[in-house]
Structure formats: C-alpha cells, structure tokens
Design an enzyme around this catalytic site. Structure first.
Site, PDB file in Angstrom:
ATOM      1  N   ASP A 146     -42.173  23.647 -19.212  1.00 34.42           N
ATOM      2  CA  ASP A 146     -43.443  24.269 -18.852  1.00 34.42           C
ATOM      3  C   ASP A 146     -43.625  24.193 -17.337  1.00 34.42           C
ATOM      4  OD1 ASP A 146     -46.130  25.010 -18.493  1.00 34.42           O
ATOM      5  OD2 ASP A 146     -46.686  24.191 -20.448  1.00 34.42           O
ATOM      6  N   THR A 220     -31.241  33.502 -23.780  1.00 33.21           N
ATOM      7  CA  THR A 220     -32.288  33.654 -24.785  1.00 33.21           C
ATOM      8  C   THR A 220     -33.181  34.849 -24.465  1.00 33.21           C
ATOM      9  OG1 THR A 220     -33.836  32.230 -23.613  1.00 33.21           O
ATOM     10  CG2 THR A 220     -32.287  31.158 -25.120  1.00 33.21           C
TER      11      THR A 220
END
Length: 241
Positions: A146, A220
C-alpha cells in the site's frame, strides 16, 4: 514505530503505526467454500502464533526441510500462486490481512495442487518480531505494498528503517529482499531506507541503481493497469550481507 534493530523472539513489537487498515469483506460463495475446505489445512492466524497458542513450525507445516520464502501482502494471490508453482522445491509463506485475498489464494492453491504454500492471516511485523528466528528466511518479497500516497499518511508505509532492519535480520546471509512498487516516491523511499541498512546490499548493476524487472516475476492485472496509467514499476533486490 519499532524500536529494536533485531527484536528477540516472543517479544511484543513496540507501539507503531500499522501499515494497513483491517476491513472485513464478504466472501463470494466460491471463496467461502474454499475457506471452509482449505483454511484448516493451509491457514493459520498470526495472533495465535504470536501468543504461543500455536507453534510457529514451517518444517512441520510442510513436512520437510526446504528453503523458506515469506511474501508480505499477497493480495489476491495471483503472483504468490504462480511463484509457488514455478518453484516446487521452495516452501512459501504468504501473510495477508485481507480475507477475500486469502480465500482467493486458497482457491488458486487448490486448483494448482500446490503443497508448498501456507497462508498466514495477520500482521507481518508481529510475525517477524515474535515468531520468525533470525537468519532463518531464504527470501522476503514485498510486491506493491500500500503506497499510502497522501503525505500525511506516509508514516503508515511498511518500508521504514526499523522494519527494514527487522526484515534483514530474519534473512539468511545471501538471501534476497525483493520489493516492487509503481509509486515513484515510495520507490525512492524504499531505496534510501535499504541503502542505509548495513545488513543489506543492493544487487543492481545498472548505472541508476534500479533492478531491471525480472522476467520470472508474473505480470499481474494490477501491474498492467499501473503501466497503462503511466506509472513506471520499480524493482529493488537487496541481499543480506
């Protein structure tokens, strides 16, 4: 913030600002079924390990002695499952706080028939402080943590000096700490913090000091979106000296 550079096992971490917000989210039917079937086999809760109610014993969990890699923040498990499948000779621990992500990873592991992956639910810093012995890990991966992009929230970022000192102390000599992020200022912070840690050495042999993206790290959907939005992805690979 953490206070000790190499906390002893079974000691509580010093008061610090957590790098995550724990929000419970509903599982899909498929995730719920995977959780009910596989969590008792593949999953453990970090608070139980920290308190000693359950032993931290990867050799018993995997039924063998093998290189052990810890991934901090496995997200929805796409990268984690792929890397575990690509390296069956390595045992993988994935620590995450987001239950749907853990459930999705359980689904991926079951579909791929993985036996070298165990999941841990909870705070990775508490796990490292209280359970993981020094010089015991053969790698730590932190992919796209994050970024806490607002300046007032930067104190919540995981990669801070005390955390890096702790993580480095848990690696075996020669073992890598591999990080990746798509936030430029966080990449700069990661590099500055790790460059200042005496137990780590940057492996990059490029003039700018960044590691070229390894071809073995899966691309991804998250990373593809970041690139499409114009954010460069930076990899950093350090080794324990």
């Amino acid at each position: 913030m953490l206070e000790d550079r190499a906390p002893r096992n079974r000691t509580a971490p010093a008061r610090r600002v957590p790098s995550f917000v724990h929000q419970r989210s509903r599982l899909t039917d498929g995730q719920h079924a995977a959780w009910a079937r596989w969590w008792p086999v593949r999953g453990r809760d970090v608070p139980a390990l920290v308190s000693g109610r359950e032993p931290y014993d990867p050799q018993a969990w995997f039924g063998r002695r093998a290189p052990l890699v810890l991934e901090i923040g496995s997200g929805m498990g796409e990268t984690t499952a792929a890397l575990a499948a690509a390296a069956p000779e390595v045992d993988h621990l994935a620590v995450e706080v987001y239950e749907p992500g853990l459930a999705q990873l359980l689904m991926r592991a079951a579909e791929a028939g993985l036996t070298n992956l165990q999941l841990l639910r909870g705070d990775a810093v508490e796990l490292l402080c209280a359970c993981v012995p020094p010089d015991s890990l053969d790698g730590i991966r932190i992919f796209f943590p994050d970024p806490w992009p607002k300046r007032r929230h930067h104190k919540r970022r995981l990669v801070q000096p005390a955390f890096v000192a702790l993580a480095a102390s848990r690696l075996r000599p020669g073992a890598p700490l591999h990080m990746a992020t798509d936030w430029a200022d966080y990449a700069d912070q990661m590099r500055a913090v790790c460059d200042a840690e005496p137990l780590l050495r940057n492996t990059a042999d490029t003039p700018d000091g960044w590691t070229p993206r390894p071809g073995w790290r899966p691309m991804t959907k998250f990373e593809q979106r970041a690139r499409s939005e114009g954010r460069d992805v930076r990899d950093l690979i350090y080794v324990r000296v």
